[in-house]
Design a protein around this motif. Structure first.
Motif, PDB file in Angstrom:
ATOM      1  N   ALA A  55      27.882  25.909  42.963  1.00 37.48           N
ATOM      2  CA  ALA A  55      28.672  26.814  43.798  1.00 37.48           C
ATOM      3  C   ALA A  55      29.560  26.022  44.757  1.00 37.48           C
ATOM      4  O   ALA A  55      29.254  24.880  45.113  1.00 37.48           O
ATOM      5  N   ASN A  56      30.632  26.657  45.203  1.00 37.17           N
ATOM      6  CA  ASN A  56      31.568  26.032  46.130  1.00 37.17           C
ATOM      7  C   ASN A  56      30.868  25.614  47.426  1.00 37.17           C
ATOM      8  O   ASN A  56      31.128  24.539  47.961  1.00 37.17           O
ATOM      9  N   THR A  76      35.543  19.159  38.623  1.00 33.06           N
ATOM     10  CA  THR A  76      36.686  19.976  38.242  1.00 33.06           C
ATOM     11  C   THR A  76      36.297  21.432  38.455  1.00 33.06           C
ATOM     12  O   THR A  76      35.118  21.795  38.386  1.00 33.06           O
ATOM     13  N   ILE A  77      37.301  22.258  38.735  1.00 31.29           N
ATOM     14  CA  ILE A  77      37.040  23.695  38.909  1.00 31.29           C
ATOM     15  C   ILE A  77      36.537  24.255  37.588  1.00 31.29           C
ATOM     16  O   ILE A  77      37.029  23.897  36.520  1.00 31.29           O
ATOM     17  N   SER A  78      35.553  25.143  37.693  1.00 31.16           N
ATOM     18  CA  SER A  78      34.895  25.674  36.511  1.00 31.16           C
ATOM     19  C   SER A  78      34.642  27.166  36.700  1.00 31.16           C
ATOM     20  O   SER A  78      34.496  27.624  37.838  1.00 31.16           O
ATOM     21  N   PRO A  79      34.565  27.942  35.605  1.00 30.27           N
ATOM     22  CA  PRO A  79      34.187  29.350  35.740  1.00 30.27           C
ATOM     23  C   PRO A  79      32.772  29.451  36.331  1.00 30.27           C
ATOM     24  O   PRO A  79      31.915  28.620  36.053  1.00 30.27           O
ATOM     25  N   PRO A  86      30.556  33.665  44.821  1.00 33.09           N
ATOM     26  CA  PRO A  86      31.986  33.842  44.573  1.00 33.09           C
ATOM     27  C   PRO A  86      32.677  32.551  44.114  1.00 33.09           C
ATOM     28  O   PRO A  86      32.114  31.482  44.206  1.00 33.09           O
ATOM     29  N   LEU A  87      33.896  32.742  43.644  1.00 34.66           N
ATOM     30  CA  LEU A  87      34.722  31.642  43.156  1.00 34.66           C
ATOM     31  C   LEU A  87      35.086  30.719  44.309  1.00 34.66           C
ATOM     32  O   LEU A  87      35.122  31.149  45.445  1.00 34.66           O
ATOM     33  N   PRO A  88      35.448  29.503  44.091  1.00 38.38           N
ATOM     34  CA  PRO A  88      35.393  28.771  42.831  1.00 38.38           C
ATOM     35  C   PRO A  88      34.035  28.102  42.650  1.00 38.38           C
ATOM     36  O   PRO A  88      33.264  27.972  43.591  1.00 38.38           O
ATOM     37  N   CYS A  89      33.783  27.651  41.450  1.00 35.49           N
ATOM     38  CA  CYS A  89      32.625  26.819  41.147  1.00 35.49           C
ATOM     39  C   CYS A  89      33.153  25.463  40.681  1.00 35.49           C
ATOM     40  O   CYS A  89      34.321  25.337  40.318  1.00 35.49           O
ATOM     41  N   TRP A  90      32.297  24.490  40.717  1.00 37.87           N
ATOM     42  CA  TRP A  90      32.693  23.126  40.386  1.00 37.87           C
ATOM     43  C   TRP A  90      31.753  22.545  39.339  1.00 37.87           C
ATOM     44  O   TRP A  90      30.539  22.712  39.435  1.00 37.87           O
TER      45      TRP A  90
END
Length: 200
Positions: A55-56, A76-79, A86-90
């Motif tokens: 998680a972010n 890197t940003i990941s789904p 919540p977004l973003p995930c790494w």
């Protein structure tokens, strides 16, 4: 006449000494010995690392920022999976220098895992700074610091930072003991270490 008196005094003195245990008197030395040799104080601090999608809020935590600062991880940003919204995930991975730093610290069989812990630091007692006795209980104040065990531990635990804690002791029939668990009075050692404050 004088010889029997000296002999009687020597016997009385020997009996007095034999009835006193070194643990009968709570001194700074006894307190230091009991704290420093306790299982709780000697327990190593583990560092938990998770690679893969995180998680972010975890990626922006002080621990992961330190790992980024040392060049040990990249991401890197990941789904996001539903559990990590919540977004973003790494998507976090070790860099080549991260592999070098962590490889020798991993337990056998942990190399392929996404989450692992490594020993990072242990505590060192610096000094007993005060003892406040009241009846058969006492509060002992002491200072301590972390000693990093490796390069990774040094990234998170400074030798220069000193902490102050207060722990409870109780006098039993066999002498003074450190409170390792909760009781009616005094703070147990595990709580004292969790509640440590930077020493002045």
């Amino acid at each position: 006449m004088r010889k029997p008196l000296i002999t009687a005094l020597a016997i009385a003195y020997a009996l007095l000494l034999s009835s006193c245990s070194p643990r009968d008197f709570l001194t700074r030395r006894l307190a230091a010995d009991l704290i420093a040799t306790s299982e709780t104080f000697r327990a190593q601090q583990q560092f938990q690392l998770r690679i893969g999608v995180i998680a972010n809020k975890d990626y922006l935590s002080p621990d992961y920022l330190a790992l980024q600062h040392h060049g040990w991880i990249s991401a890197t940003i990941s789904p996001c999976p539903p559990a990590l919204a919540p977004l973003p995930c790494w998507d976090v991975m070790l860099t080549p220098s991260g592999v070098d730093a962590f490889q020798s610290l991993l337990a056998p069989g942990d190399a392929g895992k996404q989450s692992f812990s490594i020993p990072a630091a242990h505590r060192e007692l610096i000094a007993i700074t005060g003892i406040a006795k009241q009846g058969n209980t006492a509060d002992v104040e002491f200072t301590w610091r972390w000693i990093p065990l490796n390069e990774v531990g040094a990234a998170f635990y400074s030798r220069d930072a000193h902490y102050g804690s207060t722990v409870g002791f109780r006098c039993y029939d066999d002498g003074w003991r450190l409170l390792e668990s909760s009781s009616h009075s005094g703070q147990p050692l595990d709580e004292a270490l969790k509640n440590a404050v930077p020493a002045q």
